[in-house]
Write an enzyme that holds these catalytic residues in place. Structure first.
Site, PDB file in Angstrom:
ATOM      1  N   CYS A   4       0.838  -1.202   0.000  1.00  0.00           N
ATOM      2  CA  CYS A   4       0.000   0.000   0.000  1.00  0.00           C
ATOM      3  C   CYS A   4       0.875   1.256   0.000  1.00  0.00           C
ATOM      4  CB  CYS A   4      -0.915  -0.007   1.223  1.00  0.00           C
ATOM      5  SG  CYS A   4      -1.783   1.546   1.478  1.00  0.00           S
ATOM      6  N   CYS A   7       0.687   3.219   3.312  1.00  0.00           N
ATOM      7  CA  CYS A   7       1.368   2.478   4.387  1.00  0.00           C
ATOM      8  C   CYS A   7       2.882   2.621   4.247  1.00  0.00           C
ATOM      9  CB  CYS A   7       0.966   1.007   4.370  1.00  0.00           C
ATOM     10  SG  CYS A   7      -0.676   0.655   5.050  1.00  0.00           S
ATOM     11  N   ASP A  30       0.085  16.754  -0.212  1.00  0.00           N
ATOM     12  CA  ASP A  30      -0.241  16.012  -1.428  1.00  0.00           C
ATOM     13  C   ASP A  30       0.834  16.295  -2.483  1.00  0.00           C
ATOM     14  OD1 ASP A  30      -3.156  14.770  -2.684  1.00  0.00           O
ATOM     15  OD2 ASP A  30      -1.599  15.400  -4.110  1.00  0.00           O
ATOM     16  N   HIS A  46      -3.730   0.572   8.397  1.00  0.00           N
ATOM     17  CA  HIS A  46      -4.384   0.498   7.091  1.00  0.00           C
ATOM     18  C   HIS A  46      -5.900   0.322   7.225  1.00  0.00           C
ATOM     19  CE1 HIS A  46      -4.726  -0.141   2.762  1.00  0.00           C
ATOM     20  NE2 HIS A  46      -5.720  -0.958   3.100  1.00  0.00           N
ATOM     21  N   ASN A  86     -12.708  11.082  -0.592  1.00  0.00           N
ATOM     22  CA  ASN A  86     -13.194  10.327  -1.740  1.00  0.00           C
ATOM     23  C   ASN A  86     -13.290   8.856  -1.344  1.00  0.00           C
ATOM     24  OD1 ASN A  86     -13.178  12.631  -3.425  1.00  0.00           O
ATOM     25  ND2 ASN A  86     -10.994  12.367  -3.829  1.00  0.00           N
ATOM     26  N   GLY A  92     -14.413   8.408  -6.676  1.00  0.00           N
ATOM     27  CA  GLY A  92     -13.175   8.779  -7.361  1.00  0.00           C
ATOM     28  C   GLY A  92     -11.926   8.541  -6.539  1.00  0.00           C
ATOM     29  N   HIS A  97      -6.163   3.602   0.583  1.00  0.00           N
ATOM     30  CA  HIS A  97      -5.875   3.733   2.011  1.00  0.00           C
ATOM     31  C   HIS A  97      -6.606   5.008   2.410  1.00  0.00           C
ATOM     32  CE1 HIS A  97      -2.801   3.537   5.534  1.00  0.00           C
ATOM     33  NE2 HIS A  97      -3.612   4.566   5.784  1.00  0.00           N
ATOM     34  N   HIS A  99      -8.013   8.388   3.279  1.00  0.00           N
ATOM     35  CA  HIS A  99      -7.322   9.661   3.461  1.00  0.00           C
ATOM     36  C   HIS A  99      -8.300  10.808   3.334  1.00  0.00           C
ATOM     37  CE1 HIS A  99      -7.092   8.411  -0.772  1.00  0.00           C
ATOM     38  NE2 HIS A  99      -7.203   9.699  -1.086  1.00  0.00           N
ATOM     39  N   HIS A 101      -8.529  14.716   2.360  1.00  0.00           N
ATOM     40  CA  HIS A 101      -7.851  15.854   1.739  1.00  0.00           C
ATOM     41  C   HIS A 101      -8.246  17.109   2.510  1.00  0.00           C
ATOM     42  CE1 HIS A 101      -7.073  13.869  -2.319  1.00  0.00           C
ATOM     43  NE2 HIS A 101      -8.041  13.096  -1.868  1.00  0.00           N
TER      44      HIS A 101
HETATM   45  P1  AMP Z   1      -7.772  10.128  -4.103  1.00  0.00           P
HETATM   46  O1  AMP Z   1      -8.130  10.362  -5.534  1.00  0.00           O
HETATM   47  O2  AMP Z   1      -8.778  10.713  -3.148  1.00  0.00           O
HETATM   48  O3  AMP Z   1      -7.469   8.677  -3.824  1.00  0.00           O
HETATM   49  O4  AMP Z   1      -6.462  10.963  -3.839  1.00  0.00           O
HETATM   50  C1  AMP Z   1      -5.170  10.428  -3.863  1.00  0.00           C
HETATM   51  C2  AMP Z   1      -4.221  11.582  -3.689  1.00  0.00           C
HETATM   52  O5  AMP Z   1      -2.958  11.063  -3.350  1.00  0.00           O
HETATM   53  C3  AMP Z   1      -4.045  12.457  -4.936  1.00  0.00           C
HETATM   54  O6  AMP Z   1      -4.421  13.800  -4.632  1.00  0.00           O
HETATM   55  C4  AMP Z   1      -2.555  12.317  -5.245  1.00  0.00           C
HETATM   56  O7  AMP Z   1      -1.977  13.510  -5.725  1.00  0.00           O
HETATM   57  C5  AMP Z   1      -1.986  11.923  -3.894  1.00  0.00           C
HETATM   58  N1  AMP Z   1      -0.740  11.172  -3.943  1.00  0.00           N
HETATM   59  C6  AMP Z   1      -0.439  10.106  -4.726  1.00  0.00           C
HETATM   60  N2  AMP Z   1       0.793   9.668  -4.467  1.00  0.00           N
HETATM   61  C7  AMP Z   1       1.314  10.476  -3.512  1.00  0.00           C
HETATM   62  C8  AMP Z   1       2.568  10.543  -2.819  1.00  0.00           C
HETATM   63  N3  AMP Z   1       3.559   9.682  -3.059  1.00  0.00           N
HETATM   64  N4  AMP Z   1       2.740  11.522  -1.893  1.00  0.00           N
HETATM   65  C9  AMP Z   1       1.756  12.403  -1.643  1.00  0.00           C
HETATM   66  N5  AMP Z   1       0.546  12.386  -2.233  1.00  0.00           N
HETATM   67  C10 AMP Z   1       0.330  11.437  -3.171  1.00  0.00           C
HETATM   68 ZN    ZN Z   2      -2.337   1.309   3.617  1.00  0.00          ZN
END
Ligand code: AMP
Ligand code: ZN
Length: 116
Positions: A4, A7, A30, A46, A86, A92, A97, A99, A101
């Site tokens: 993940c 993770c 982000d 997780h 999301n 979307g 994992h 999160h 925003h």
């Molecule tokens: P979601 O579409 O809600 O799953 O958002 C995933 C978010 O993770 C997106 O805004 C990506 O820009 C962000 N993201 C993906 N990889 C990384 C990373 N390595 N470090 C920080 N943010 C990331």
């Molecule tokens: Zn995870």
């Protein structure tokens, strides 16, 4: 969860710009900010998505909400922010994992359902 992405970030195996950590949650910038301020707050343990929570996850979910204003204020969004979780295909969600925003800055975030 060995494979993940988030993770791995929690374990320090992938670099991130961290802004907060306690025993339960982790917050970082982000990588592709949609707004001048764009943070992600995650449970260290997780949890795949909001579709996968149970009553026992309530404390960590509460922590995420409880720190959001402090993190926004300390990182350039002192006059409010938007918090988005999301969830699943329809929501979307791209990283499986859970999160939250935090998006903000010095100008209003904009219309409610614009893709971030
Ligand atoms: P979601 O579409 O809600 O799953 O958002 C995933 C978010 O993770 C997106 O805004 C990506 O820009 C962000 N993201 C993906 N990889 C990384 C990373 N390595 N470090 C920080 N943010 C990331
Ligand atoms: Zn995870």
């Amino acid at each position: 969860m060995d494979d993940c992405l988030f993770c791995k970030i929690v374990r320090g195996e992938i670099p991130s710009r961290n802004v907060f950590e306690d025993d339960e949650i982790f917050a970082f910038h982000d990588i592709n900010p949609a707004r001048p301020v764009h943070l992600l707050v995650i449970p260290k343990r997780h949890i795949t998505s909001l579709a996968n929570v149970s009553e026992s996850d309530a404390p960590v979910l509460g922590r995420i909400l409880a720190v959001a204003n402090q993190l926004a204020s300390e990182n350039g969004s002192p006059d409010g922010f938007r918090l988005i979780i999301n969830t699943g295909r329809i929501g979307g969600q791209e990283v499986p994992h859970l999160h939250a925003h935090i998006v903000g800055g010095s100008v209003p975030v904009g219309p409610m359902l614009k893709r971030i």
